[in-house]
Motif scaffolding. Structure first.
Motif, mmCIF file in Angstrom:
data_model
loop_
_atom_site.group_PDB
_atom_site.id
_atom_site.type_symbol
_atom_site.label_atom_id
_atom_site.label_comp_id
_atom_site.label_asym_id
_atom_site.label_seq_id
_atom_site.Cartn_x
_atom_site.Cartn_y
_atom_site.Cartn_z
ATOM 1 N N ALA A 1 0.838 -1.203 0.000
ATOM 2 C CA ALA A 1 0.000 0.000 0.000
ATOM 3 C C ALA A 1 0.867 1.246 0.000
ATOM 4 C CB ALA A 1 -0.937 0.007 1.207
ATOM 5 N N VAL A 2 1.926 1.240 0.804
ATOM 6 C CA VAL A 2 2.834 2.385 0.857
ATOM 7 C C VAL A 2 3.465 2.602 -0.508
ATOM 8 C CG1 VAL A 2 4.958 3.262 1.880
ATOM 9 C CG2 VAL A 2 3.315 2.043 3.305
ATOM 10 N N LYS A 3 3.898 1.516 -1.143
ATOM 11 C CA LYS A 3 4.517 1.620 -2.471
ATOM 12 C C LYS A 3 3.525 2.181 -3.494
ATOM 13 C CE LYS A 3 6.923 -1.083 -6.013
ATOM 14 N NZ LYS A 3 6.496 -0.202 -7.040
ATOM 15 N N LEU A 4 2.287 1.703 -3.461
ATOM 16 C CA LEU A 4 1.283 2.192 -4.403
ATOM 17 C C LEU A 4 1.000 3.676 -4.195
ATOM 18 C CD1 LEU A 4 -1.224 -0.802 -4.343
ATOM 19 C CD2 LEU A 4 0.296 -0.153 -6.222
ATOM 20 N N VAL A 5 0.895 4.105 -2.958
ATOM 21 C CA VAL A 5 0.648 5.516 -2.675
ATOM 22 C C VAL A 5 1.817 6.369 -3.160
ATOM 23 C CG1 VAL A 5 0.367 7.218 -0.830
ATOM 24 C CG2 VAL A 5 -0.920 5.080 -0.754
ATOM 25 N N ARG A 6 3.041 5.930 -2.870
ATOM 26 C CA ARG A 6 4.215 6.688 -3.304
ATOM 27 C C ARG A 6 4.309 6.740 -4.822
ATOM 28 N NH1 ARG A 6 8.146 4.266 1.209
ATOM 29 N NH2 ARG A 6 7.641 5.746 2.834
ATOM 30 N N ASP A 7 4.058 5.605 -5.483
ATOM 31 C CA ASP A 7 4.089 5.572 -6.950
ATOM 32 C C ASP A 7 3.056 6.536 -7.531
ATOM 33 O OD1 ASP A 7 6.098 3.715 -6.832
ATOM 34 O OD2 ASP A 7 4.807 1.986 -7.356
ATOM 35 N N ALA A 8 1.851 6.543 -6.958
ATOM 36 C CA ALA A 8 0.800 7.437 -7.454
ATOM 37 C C ALA A 8 1.197 8.889 -7.238
ATOM 38 C CB ALA A 8 -0.514 7.132 -6.739
#
Length: 74
Positions: free
Chosen positions: A63-70
């Motif tokens: 989830a952290v990775k997805l938020v940062r990528d977005a």
């Protein structure tokens, strides 16, 4: 307003008096910052737990990775 007391070495107290800093305000800001960090960490853990339960293919930290990528894509 509540009062919180701490014990520090006499040497440190003497050094604090040598600088022109509002220590009460600095400590208050530090405590607020640490609380915000813990609240964010707790929220991310809750999101991870939810995603692991609802989307079993997601791994912890995803989830952290997805938020940062977005965020980085904007």
């Amino acid at each position: 307003m509540a009062v919180v007391s701490i014990r520090i070495p006499d040497e440190l107290k003497a050094k604090m008096k040598e600088v022109n800093i509002n220590w009460s305000e600095e400590i208050r800001r530090f405590i607020e910052m640490k609380i915000r960090e813990q609240e964010k960490r707790k929220l991310l853990d809750e999101i991870d737990a939810f995603l692991e339960k609802e989307v079993p293919l997601m791994k912890k930290g995803q989830a952290v990775k997805l938020v940062r990528d977005a965020r980085d894509s904007n």
